[in-house]
Design an enzyme around this catalytic site. Structure first.
Site, PDB file in Angstrom:
ATOM      1  N   LEU A  94     -54.135  31.975  10.444  1.00 57.36           N
ATOM      2  CA  LEU A  94     -53.674  33.370  10.509  1.00 57.36           C
ATOM      3  C   LEU A  94     -54.253  34.175  11.660  1.00 57.36           C
ATOM      4  CD1 LEU A  94     -53.543  34.477   6.752  1.00 57.36           C
ATOM      5  CD2 LEU A  94     -51.657  33.770   8.220  1.00 57.36           C
TER       6      LEU A  94
ATOM      7  N   SER B 182     -43.835  23.429   3.751  1.00 54.53           N
ATOM      8  CA  SER B 182     -43.159  24.264   4.751  1.00 54.53           C
ATOM      9  C   SER B 182     -43.567  23.879   6.171  1.00 54.53           C
ATOM     10  CB  SER B 182     -43.484  25.744   4.500  1.00 54.53           C
ATOM     11  OG  SER B 182     -44.881  25.977   4.624  1.00 54.53           O
TER      12      SER B 182
ATOM     13  N   LEU C 137     -42.971  39.309   0.325  1.00 51.17           N
ATOM     14  CA  LEU C 137     -41.865  39.797   1.161  1.00 51.17           C
ATOM     15  C   LEU C 137     -40.939  40.705   0.352  1.00 51.17           C
ATOM     16  CD1 LEU C 137     -40.735  36.714   3.290  1.00 51.17           C
ATOM     17  CD2 LEU C 137     -41.442  38.943   4.188  1.00 51.17           C
TER      18      LEU C 137
ATOM     19  N   GLU D 266     -51.551  57.188  34.549  1.00 51.30           N
ATOM     20  CA  GLU D 266     -51.475  58.153  35.641  1.00 51.30           C
ATOM     21  C   GLU D 266     -52.683  58.029  36.580  1.00 51.30           C
ATOM     22  OE1 GLU D 266     -50.016  60.383  31.882  1.00 51.30           O
ATOM     23  OE2 GLU D 266     -51.266  58.650  32.389  1.00 51.30           O
TER      24      GLU D 266
ATOM     25  N   ARG E 147     -48.460  37.328  17.054  1.00 52.41           N
ATOM     26  CA  ARG E 147     -49.670  37.706  16.326  1.00 52.41           C
ATOM     27  C   ARG E 147     -50.615  38.523  17.206  1.00 52.41           C
ATOM     28  NH1 ARG E 147     -51.399  32.074  13.252  1.00 52.41           N
ATOM     29  NH2 ARG E 147     -49.911  32.213  11.499  1.00 52.41           N
TER      30      ARG E 147
ATOM     31  N   GLU F 237     -46.879  37.961   7.112  1.00 48.52           N
ATOM     32  CA  GLU F 237     -46.539  36.533   7.086  1.00 48.52           C
ATOM     33  C   GLU F 237     -46.829  36.022   5.690  1.00 48.52           C
ATOM     34  OE1 GLU F 237     -47.485  33.845  10.288  1.00 48.52           O
ATOM     35  OE2 GLU F 237     -48.423  35.470  11.414  1.00 48.52           O
TER      36      GLU F 237
ATOM     37  N   CYS G 262     -51.479  63.319  28.901  1.00 46.48           N
ATOM     38  CA  CYS G 262     -52.286  63.927  27.837  1.00 46.48           C
ATOM     39  C   CYS G 262     -53.018  65.176  28.312  1.00 46.48           C
ATOM     40  CB  CYS G 262     -53.289  62.907  27.290  1.00 46.48           C
ATOM     41  SG  CYS G 262     -54.503  62.361  28.500  1.00 46.48           S
TER      42      CYS G 262
END
Length: 405
Positions: free
Chosen positions: A212, A176, A327, A60, A192, A321, A83
């Protein structure tokens, strides 16, 4: 106050502009929400604005500052309720009243208990016309992280999964790299950067040795420095490793980069006496080692970890991840709020290859965990699916078993 069916095409057009403004700051505002604002006067668009980062002016104020003319008697379209509290910036409601706006159209009420409806009441008491609920569902989804953590006191959990067409995360030799395309991997770096934290298990660290952290396009892994970081800053980002017995290799990438990218390791209290010396070595790299309880033998208490991350570290969103074990633990506990699943056009087959999930104890199709697909798109040769647990209601968090917290 206008009802949903009473909003005009013009109202909708301007609120869509405000939503697009808010989206510009994705990944930059947490723990605050993304908010956009548009100011209209006599049918003319005077200015737009959005909240860029926590501690900076709210949308705003940005829109008012961006107007070249007086905003008196104008209309503001803002995605989230203005707010009423003094935080790192002054209350936006006071500025709206002081500048004598004629009308404010609000997309969604602020779920924060210190605001929730108070901004609307204050504007109306000042004689300003207020309408609410325009594109409310879209705005709540845009700010799903904010709505989740404000209402539950827990971080929003998104599981990112890269899989073959037959649901495999790796071959039997744990290979992988790479299941998905370069385009998908580039997309993951952007994802990420949108989250405050990446969480994984020790198996992923040992098998894949990932960095990561969100990496800039073309970043050279041979020279891993803070200059390779994509997003706000390495200091505001957090990598979390669940490592019950503290097996993490000192030569791993997460340890080597911990001097400039915040890293936490959670271990089992039951192993504290056995790994004191190794914990000391890890701490010399600037990595806190946090000892936590077990929900069952050998399994760290996820509830305790999530509470610690939220209350002690200020983590409001987590990108999960990990391999199938973690998982599965998060899924069975009902802690996953969102899925981002990248499926590559590859087939590995059975044998010792790693399935996406381990045994969930489901014997009948009616008992299967159901998802709602929100979006399906191509990334390179892969398919990226955005999905949510069926029945997710962002209006009334908590959801699923989060009520057990």
């Amino acid at each position: 106050m206008k009802k949903a069916q009473e909003f005009t095409a013009e109202d909708k057009r301007y609120m869509k502009i405000a939503i697009r403004q808010a989206e510009k700051a994705r990944g930059s505002t947490w723990p605050n929400p993304m908010v956009g604002a548009v100011i209209i006067k006599d049918g003319n668009l005077l200015s737009t604005g959005y909240h860029k980062k926590a501690g900076m002016p709210h949308a705003e104020i940005e829109a008012m500052n961006n107007s070249a003319v007086s905003v008196k008697d104008s209309t503001m379209y803002v995605t989230l309720e203005p707010c009423t509290v003094q935080g790192r910036t002054p209350p936006c409601v006071d500025a709206l009243i002081k500048n004598r706006f004629k009308e404010v159209v609000i997309g969604a009420k602020d779920p924060n208990p210190s605001v929730n409806g108070k901004g609307i009441d204050a504007l109306r008491k000042a004689g300003i016309k207020v309408s609410t609920g325009l594109f409310e569902n879209e705005i709540i989804m845009q700010n799903e992280v904010f709505f989740k953590h404000i209402r539950t006191g827990l971080p929003f959990i998104c599981a990112k999964i890269a899989s073959t067409l037959d649901g495999k995360l790796a071959t039997g030799s744990f290979d992988s790299k790479w299941i998905t395309s370069a385009e998908s991997r580039a997309q993951v770096q952007k994802i990420r950067a949108e989250y405050g934290c990446v969480l994984t298990g020790i198996g992923t660290i040992i098998n894949d040795d990932p960095g990561l952290y969100p990496k800039k396009a073309g970043g050279k892994l041979a020279v891993e420095t803070a200059g390779n970081f994509y997003g706000n800053s390495p200091e505001s980002f957090c990598r979390v490793i669940l490592d019950s017995s503290l097996k993490i290799p000192l030569e791993s990438r997460v340890v080597k980069t911990s001097s400039w990218c915040r890293t936490l390791i959670f271990c089992s209290k039951n192993n504290a006496g056995k790994i004191t010396s190794r914990a000391g070595k890890i701490k010399k790299h600037g990595i806190p080692v946090i000892f936590t309880g077990e929900s069952r033998k050998g399994k760290l208490d996820l509830k305790e970890i999530l509470k610690y991350l939220y209350n002690e570290c200020g983590v409001v969103s987590v990108l999960l991840e990990s391999g199938p074990g973690l998982l599965t633990s998060f899924l069975k506990a009902g802690y996953i709020d969102k899925f981002l699943i990248f499926i590559a056009p590859k087939i590995i087959g059975g044998g010792q290859s790693l399935d996406m999930f381990r045994d969930l104890g489901i014997d009948k199709m009616n008992d299967s965990i159901k998802l709602d697909f929100k979006d399906i798109k191509r990334t390179g040769q892969d398919i990226m699916i955005t999905a949510y647990p069926s029945g997710t209601n962002r209006h009334t968090w908590p959801l699923l078993s989060h009520a057990g917290f």
